[in-house]
Design a protein around this motif. Structure first.
Motif, PDB file in Angstrom:
ATOM      1  N   GLY A 123     -42.954  37.115  -5.949  1.00 35.25           N
ATOM      2  CA  GLY A 123     -42.272  37.568  -4.739  1.00 35.25           C
ATOM      3  C   GLY A 123     -43.219  38.392  -3.898  1.00 35.25           C
ATOM      4  N   ILE A 124     -42.661  39.307  -3.134  1.00 30.08           N
ATOM      5  CA  ILE A 124     -43.513  40.152  -2.297  1.00 30.08           C
ATOM      6  C   ILE A 124     -44.302  41.105  -3.181  1.00 30.08           C
ATOM      7  CG2 ILE A 124     -42.107  40.011  -0.213  1.00 30.08           C
ATOM      8  CD1 ILE A 124     -40.846  42.650  -1.051  1.00 30.08           C
ATOM      9  N   PHE A 125     -45.519  41.384  -2.758  1.00 30.28           N
ATOM     10  CA  PHE A 125     -46.443  42.225  -3.502  1.00 30.28           C
ATOM     11  C   PHE A 125     -47.114  43.141  -2.492  1.00 30.28           C
ATOM     12  CE2 PHE A 125     -50.676  42.349  -5.930  1.00 30.28           C
ATOM     13  CZ  PHE A 125     -50.270  43.428  -6.692  1.00 30.28           C
ATOM     14  N   SER A 126     -47.262  44.422  -2.827  1.00 24.10           N
ATOM     15  CA  SER A 126     -47.755  45.403  -1.854  1.00 24.10           C
ATOM     16  C   SER A 126     -49.118  45.019  -1.288  1.00 24.10           C
ATOM     17  CB  SER A 126     -47.834  46.784  -2.509  1.00 24.10           C
ATOM     18  OG  SER A 126     -48.671  46.750  -3.660  1.00 24.10           O
ATOM     19  N   LEU A 127     -50.020  44.540  -2.144  1.00 22.50           N
ATOM     20  CA  LEU A 127     -51.360  44.186  -1.679  1.00 22.50           C
ATOM     21  C   LEU A 127     -51.320  43.009  -0.716  1.00 22.50           C
ATOM     22  CD1 LEU A 127     -54.355  44.630  -1.784  1.00 22.50           C
ATOM     23  CD2 LEU A 127     -54.453  43.311  -3.894  1.00 22.50           C
ATOM     24  N   LEU A 354     -59.755  32.067   8.456  1.00 21.35           N
ATOM     25  CA  LEU A 354     -60.589  32.839   7.539  1.00 21.35           C
ATOM     26  C   LEU A 354     -59.791  33.919   6.822  1.00 21.35           C
ATOM     27  CD1 LEU A 354     -63.919  33.260   9.577  1.00 21.35           C
ATOM     28  CD2 LEU A 354     -63.468  31.736   7.655  1.00 21.35           C
ATOM     29  N   ASP A 355     -58.805  34.486   7.511  1.00 19.67           N
ATOM     30  CA  ASP A 355     -57.988  35.536   6.893  1.00 19.67           C
ATOM     31  C   ASP A 355     -57.183  35.003   5.721  1.00 19.67           C
ATOM     32  OD1 ASP A 355     -58.512  37.729   8.864  1.00 19.67           O
ATOM     33  OD2 ASP A 355     -57.607  36.284  10.229  1.00 19.67           O
ATOM     34  N   ALA A 356     -56.852  33.721   5.745  1.00 22.31           N
ATOM     35  CA  ALA A 356     -56.028  33.144   4.682  1.00 22.31           C
ATOM     36  C   ALA A 356     -56.807  32.933   3.388  1.00 22.31           C
ATOM     37  CB  ALA A 356     -55.431  31.814   5.147  1.00 22.31           C
ATOM     38  N   ILE A 357     -58.143  32.888   3.454  1.00 21.45           N
ATOM     39  CA  ILE A 357     -58.937  32.621   2.247  1.00 21.45           C
ATOM     40  C   ILE A 357     -58.797  33.738   1.210  1.00 21.45           C
ATOM     41  CG2 ILE A 357     -61.272  32.265   1.362  1.00 21.45           C
ATOM     42  CD1 ILE A 357     -61.938  30.838   3.976  1.00 21.45           C
ATOM     43  N   PRO A 358     -59.065  35.018   1.569  1.00 26.69           N
ATOM     44  CA  PRO A 358     -58.871  36.062   0.545  1.00 26.69           C
ATOM     45  C   PRO A 358     -57.430  36.173   0.077  1.00 26.69           C
ATOM     46  CG  PRO A 358     -59.306  37.045   2.703  1.00 26.69           C
ATOM     47  CD  PRO A 358     -59.592  35.585   2.816  1.00 26.69           C
ATOM     48  N   LEU A 359     -56.479  35.910   0.958  1.00 25.14           N
ATOM     49  CA  LEU A 359     -55.074  35.917   0.546  1.00 25.14           C
ATOM     50  C   LEU A 359     -54.824  34.875  -0.540  1.00 25.14           C
ATOM     51  CD1 LEU A 359     -53.212  36.344   3.949  1.00 25.14           C
ATOM     52  CD2 LEU A 359     -52.888  37.777   1.954  1.00 25.14           C
ATOM     53  N   ALA A 360     -55.351  33.666  -0.327  1.00 22.25           N
ATOM     54  CA  ALA A 360     -55.152  32.586  -1.300  1.00 22.25           C
ATOM     55  C   ALA A 360     -55.797  32.914  -2.636  1.00 22.25           C
ATOM     56  CB  ALA A 360     -55.719  31.276  -0.740  1.00 22.25           C
ATOM     57  N   VAL A 361     -57.030  33.430  -2.604  1.00 20.95           N
ATOM     58  CA  VAL A 361     -57.757  33.696  -3.850  1.00 20.95           C
ATOM     59  C   VAL A 361     -57.115  34.839  -4.627  1.00 20.95           C
ATOM     60  CG1 VAL A 361     -59.969  34.428  -4.801  1.00 20.95           C
ATOM     61  CG2 VAL A 361     -59.916  32.786  -2.928  1.00 20.95           C
ATOM     62  N   ILE A 362     -56.781  35.938  -3.935  1.00 19.57           N
ATOM     63  CA  ILE A 362     -56.191  37.095  -4.615  1.00 19.57           C
ATOM     64  C   ILE A 362     -54.811  36.746  -5.152  1.00 19.57           C
ATOM     65  CG2 ILE A 362     -55.289  39.409  -4.250  1.00 19.57           C
ATOM     66  CD1 ILE A 362     -58.254  39.344  -4.546  1.00 19.57           C
ATOM     67  N   SER A 363     -54.001  36.047  -4.363  1.00 20.41           N
ATOM     68  CA  SER A 363     -52.666  35.654  -4.808  1.00 20.41           C
ATOM     69  C   SER A 363     -52.751  34.793  -6.063  1.00 20.41           C
ATOM     70  CB  SER A 363     -51.948  34.892  -3.690  1.00 20.41           C
ATOM     71  OG  SER A 363     -50.743  34.331  -4.141  1.00 20.41           O
ATOM     72  N   PHE A 364     -53.651  33.822  -6.055  1.00 18.93           N
ATOM     73  CA  PHE A 364     -53.823  32.953  -7.222  1.00 18.93           C
ATOM     74  C   PHE A 364     -54.332  33.739  -8.427  1.00 18.93           C
ATOM     75  CE2 PHE A 364     -57.365  30.873  -9.497  1.00 18.93           C
ATOM     76  CZ  PHE A 364     -56.620  30.084 -10.348  1.00 18.93           C
ATOM     77  N   ALA A 365     -55.333  34.620  -8.193  1.00 19.88           N
ATOM     78  CA  ALA A 365     -55.940  35.353  -9.306  1.00 19.88           C
ATOM     79  C   ALA A 365     -54.920  36.246 -10.002  1.00 19.88           C
ATOM     80  CB  ALA A 365     -57.119  36.183  -8.799  1.00 19.88           C
ATOM     81  N   PHE A 366     -54.124  36.970  -9.229  1.00 25.16           N
ATOM     82  CA  PHE A 366     -53.123  37.850  -9.840  1.00 25.16           C
ATOM     83  C   PHE A 366     -52.059  37.035 -10.574  1.00 25.16           C
ATOM     84  CE2 PHE A 366     -54.684  41.274  -7.073  1.00 25.16           C
ATOM     85  CZ  PHE A 366     -54.656  42.333  -7.967  1.00 25.16           C
ATOM     86  N   THR A 367     -51.637  35.923  -9.988  1.00 26.82           N
ATOM     87  CA  THR A 367     -50.587  35.121 -10.614  1.00 26.82           C
ATOM     88  C   THR A 367     -51.060  34.527 -11.930  1.00 26.82           C
ATOM     89  OG1 THR A 367     -49.678  34.577  -8.433  1.00 26.82           O
ATOM     90  CG2 THR A 367     -49.005  33.187 -10.271  1.00 26.82           C
ATOM     91  N   VAL A 368     -52.241  33.922 -11.934  1.00 22.65           N
ATOM     92  CA  VAL A 368     -52.746  33.280 -13.151  1.00 22.65           C
ATOM     93  C   VAL A 368     -53.061  34.318 -14.226  1.00 22.65           C
ATOM     94  CG1 VAL A 368     -54.635  31.926 -14.111  1.00 22.65           C
ATOM     95  CG2 VAL A 368     -53.586  31.234 -11.965  1.00 22.65           C
ATOM     96  N   SER A 369     -53.682  35.428 -13.835  1.00 23.38           N
ATOM     97  CA  SER A 369     -54.035  36.439 -14.841  1.00 23.38           C
ATOM     98  C   SER A 369     -52.787  37.039 -15.482  1.00 23.38           C
ATOM     99  CB  SER A 369     -54.894  37.535 -14.205  1.00 23.38           C
ATOM    100  OG  SER A 369     -54.204  38.180 -13.153  1.00 23.38           O
ATOM    101  N   SER A 407     -46.999  36.585  -4.288  1.00 22.23           N
ATOM    102  CA  SER A 407     -47.864  36.614  -5.464  1.00 22.23           C
ATOM    103  C   SER A 407     -47.041  37.139  -6.631  1.00 22.23           C
ATOM    104  CB  SER A 407     -49.073  37.525  -5.214  1.00 22.23           C
ATOM    105  OG  SER A 407     -49.776  37.768  -6.406  1.00 22.23           O
ATOM    106  N   ALA A 408     -47.576  37.009  -7.825  1.00 19.23           N
ATOM    107  CA  ALA A 408     -46.950  37.656  -8.978  1.00 19.23           C
ATOM    108  C   ALA A 408     -47.170  39.161  -8.878  1.00 19.23           C
ATOM    109  CB  ALA A 408     -47.557  37.120 -10.269  1.00 19.23           C
ATOM    110  N   ALA A 409     -46.180  39.935  -9.269  1.00 19.37           N
ATOM    111  CA  ALA A 409     -46.254  41.392  -9.194  1.00 19.37           C
ATOM    112  C   ALA A 409     -46.187  41.972 -10.598  1.00 19.37           C
ATOM    113  CB  ALA A 409     -45.118  41.941  -8.335  1.00 19.37           C
ATOM    114  N   LEU A 410     -47.140  42.840 -10.934  1.00 18.93           N
ATOM    115  CA  LEU A 410     -47.237  43.377 -12.292  1.00 18.93           C
ATOM    116  C   LEU A 410     -46.014  44.208 -12.665  1.00 18.93           C
ATOM    117  CD1 LEU A 410     -48.754  43.967 -14.915  1.00 18.93           C
ATOM    118  CD2 LEU A 410     -49.927  45.819 -13.729  1.00 18.93           C
TER     119      LEU A 410
END
Length: 710
Positions: A123-127, A354-369, A407-410
């Motif tokens: 869902g929504i994530f602060s970052l 270009l702004d969407a690239i870090p969003l995609a990578v961070i969202s994926f990284a947090f979700t998978v981890s 993204s996934a939220a801890l």
């Protein structure tokens, strides 16, 4: 020396015979994969369907009596926590509160259908909200809208347009978008939806092309530092709401510094009502969190502190008319129901690509981890590629329904895990809770002060900000990880979130490259009477082999560190071939000149041929054994370096032997013909153990005639 000579073999050991691997032709491989890809059958369709929608596989096996209580309880609790956070995080994203509820609703439904993790809360994530908000504020500012202007109107009698923008009697600035006039609120959510759509597209492409390995470059210390630095930015952005100040969000670099300067410059304009409300809310929220942490073993369910604070603050604001009497900023009207879907604005996408690239990578990284972490904890497996597909569609589909990046939220995932969650049915229950708010309870949040939402956001950052307490432990455990954390955190907080991510990735990779360029090197000695050789500096009671230097290089040998390899080898053995040759030539020249002078004085003819033999200098060693056990691979430059070593040391009468090479290193050396044509010199240059190389070197040295030495 005598003991070694007794066990010296007269011939090198036989070489092991490598297995012959038959590689299939590329054309046949492609043909078989193409045939497999276009083949259609009922089992294949069923497999594809269950792979794309994992819910089809596990839902029919759902154990109702065993799972339903845990799923319902965790779903209700997460839903109750999710509602105030969904409204609050919209302050970070720069959009209206209703869109946070939409985002939470759709993301939970889609992940329920497509996710492979049983516990992750998407869902929504602060970052993510912060990164979306920075893009939204920048584009809204460039479109000519006033960032000081309140995006919500104080009156509930507002007509909601098709795009969600407010129409009032006054004249407002609008821009034309997709053939319609779009106000500030409409333009903000359109930008958010566009960047969310692109982030989802990037994630789907990463899944299709199996680019999930990108996340391995986001190390744990780097992600922790990034989250902590972003938490500083979030805290700074929300500080103005705590004080009730009307300060626009800074555009560009140095948001933290500039915002705090503006806050202190306008501190005299603090709204006392907001300040007192913030102090009370933070006290209650922190107390609730501390009680939760201290008695978490006794409490069966988390305390719904956020919901209590929101409910109490809303009632106090409504009956006390804090907005009318004290000018306290409130959330405003939140409409019920759903806005008709709208195709994301493709005309805006080049601006935010270009702004969407870090969003995609961070969202994926947090979700998978998070998925892998909780799967390992609870004894099941997840599919990272399917997780990337799931989170990609959690962004693409909701972008048509006025949502922003998820993204996934801890924190919410930990709540699900601690409250007995068994499957993603809990996400379905959370979506139902959000749906009830969307359909019934949304207007009741009209009088909720924005400072209360800011308090919820700031208190939720406690975990990230507490990472500072772990810095001394990080430093003791690994200075490299501690430095990566500090650099990433500082860059994220002091420059910008996007550049902080880039700086963190580049710096952490640079640290790895630096390690390979300056690895540990050592000379080895023998352990008593066994065939084991170890570092002379690290272990006691080791005996260096007489007249042989055993050198170990603990890193891959490639173009970037070949100079470091040569420098460390020359320093360790104490002899550099080029300098040794230069010394000998100078000595030969000097001896020749002296001989000529002596011959001239005696009236004799000089025999220059005997001079060379007279100036040879005996070295302390006759062989260098390179222990390659710690070299995982070499490239063509590394292979050429080995060739150069063998050639140059041979010129001064020193042999270079290789020992304990991996098959990868051996293959590279064979391809470069290091062992000569048809590997004729392989048996005299390559040995499977250091001890075998030493025995061969001693045998070869004894068979050579002694050089004449003066």
């Amino acid at each position: 020396m005598e003991e070694v000579s007794k066990e010296t073999p007269l011939a090198p050991p036989p070489l092991l015979e490598r297995r012959v691997r038959q590689r299939q032709r590329t054309a046949s491989v492609l043909r078989s994969k193409l045939k497999q890809g276009v083949t259609c059958s009922i089992p294949r369709v069923r497999s594809t369907l269950t792979g794309f929608f994992p819910v089809v596989r596990w839902l029919p096996k759902y154990k109702l009596r065993e799972y339903v209580w845990g799923d319902v309880m965790s779903g209700l609790i997460v839903g109750i926590i999710l509602v105030p956070q969904a409204i609050a995080y919209c302050l970070l994203a720069g959009v209206e509160p209703i869109y946070g509820l939409y985002t939470s609703f759709y993301a939970n439904i889609i992940y329920f259908l497509m996710g492979t993790s049983r516990h992750v809360s998407v869902g929504i994530f602060s970052l993510m909200s912060l990164m979306v908000g920075q893009v939204v504020d920048r584009e809204v500012f460039l479109a000519g809208f006033d960032l000081n202007e309140e995006s919500t109107k104080s009156s509930p009698d507002v007509l909601n347009g098709t795009f969600g923008f407010n129409l009032t009697g006054g004249t407002v600035h609008t821009v034309e978008l997709m053939g319609m006039q779009c106000g500030k609120e409409c333009y903000a959510i359109t930008i958010a939806a566009a960047v969310t759509f692109l982030a989802g597209i990037y994630q789907i492409l990463m899944a299709i092309f199996r680019l999930g390995f990108v996340s391995v470059y986001l190390s744990g210390p780097m992600l922790d530092g990034f989250a902590t630095g972003a938490s500083f930015t979030i805290l700074t952005v929300q500080a103005k709401y705590l004080l009730g100040l009307k300060i626009p969000r800074h555009q560009g670099y140095g948001t933290v510094v500039v915002t705090w300067i503006n806050i202190f410059a306008n501190i005299h304009k603090t709204n006392l009502c907001d300040l007192i409300t913030s102090a009370i809310c933070i006290s209650i929220l922190v107390a609730g969190k501390e009680i939760q942490d201290r008695y978490k073993d006794r409490l069966k369910i988390p305390l719904p502190t956020e919901l209590v604070v929101v409910a109490g603050a809303t009632l106090a604001s409504h009956f006390g008319d804090l907005n009318g009497r004290y000018g306290s900023s409130v959330s405003g009207h939140i409409p019920t129901g759903f806005i008709p879907p709208q195709v994301p604005a493709f005309s805006l996408m080049p601006r935010v690509a270009l702004d969407a690239i870090p969003l995609a990578v961070i969202s994926f990284a947090f979700t998978v981890s998070l998925s892998e972490m909780f799967a390992k904890k609870n004894g099941y497996t997840v599919r990272p590629n399917q997780e990337m597909l799931a989170i990609g569609l959690c962004n693409i589909i909701p972008s048509f329904f006025h949502c922003f990046t998820t993204s996934a939220a801890l924190a919410k995932t930990m709540v699900k895990d601690s409250t007995g969650c068994q499957t993603q049915v809990s996400s379905l229950i959370s979506a139902v809770v959000v749906l009830l708010v969307l359909l019934v309870f949304a207007p009741f949040f009209y009088s909720l002060q924005k400072c209360v939402l800011a308090c919820i956001i700031i208190v939720s950052l406690r975990g990230a900000l507490r990472k500072f307490k772990d810095v001394p432990a990080k430093w003791r455990a690994s200075r490299n990880d501690a430095i990566v954390w500090l650099v990433t955190m500082s860059a994220t907080a002091l420059i910008s979130v996007e550049l902080g991510l880039l700086v963190g990735v580049v710096f952490s990779m640079s640290c790895i490259i630096f390690k390979t360029q300056n690895p540990k090197v050592s000379l080895l000695g023998r352990v008593s009477d066994i065939d084991l050789y170890e570092d002379l500096e690290e272990y006691k009671n080791l005996t260096p082999p007489p007249r042989i230097q055993v050198f170990r290089f603990q890193a891959p040998l490639y173009y970037a560190n070949k100079d470091s390899f040569l420098r460390s080898l020359y320093k360790a053995v104490g002899v550099e071939p080029f300098l040794e040759l230069t010394k000998r030539r100078k000595a030969e020249k000097k001896a020749k000149e002296m001989s000529l002078k002596q011959a001239k004085a005696n009236g004799e003819k000089n025999n220059g041929d005997i001079i060379v033999g007279l100036v040879q200098r005996e070295l302390e060693f006759h062989t260098i054994v390179l222990d390659c056990s710690a070299i995982p691979f070499i490239d063509s430059t590394g292979m050429a370096t080995f060739k150069t070593l063998v050639k140059e040391y041979k010129e001064i009468g020193v042999s270079v032997l290789l020992a304990s090479c991996s098959t990868t290193v051996i293959d590279t050396l064979q391809k470069g013909q290091f062992f000569g044509k048809n590997d004729v010199d392989m048996s005299s240059l390559l040995f499977y153990t250091v001890h075998a190389a030493i025995l061969y070197a001693n045998s070869a040295a004894e068979s050579k005639p002694e050089d004449s030495v003066v």
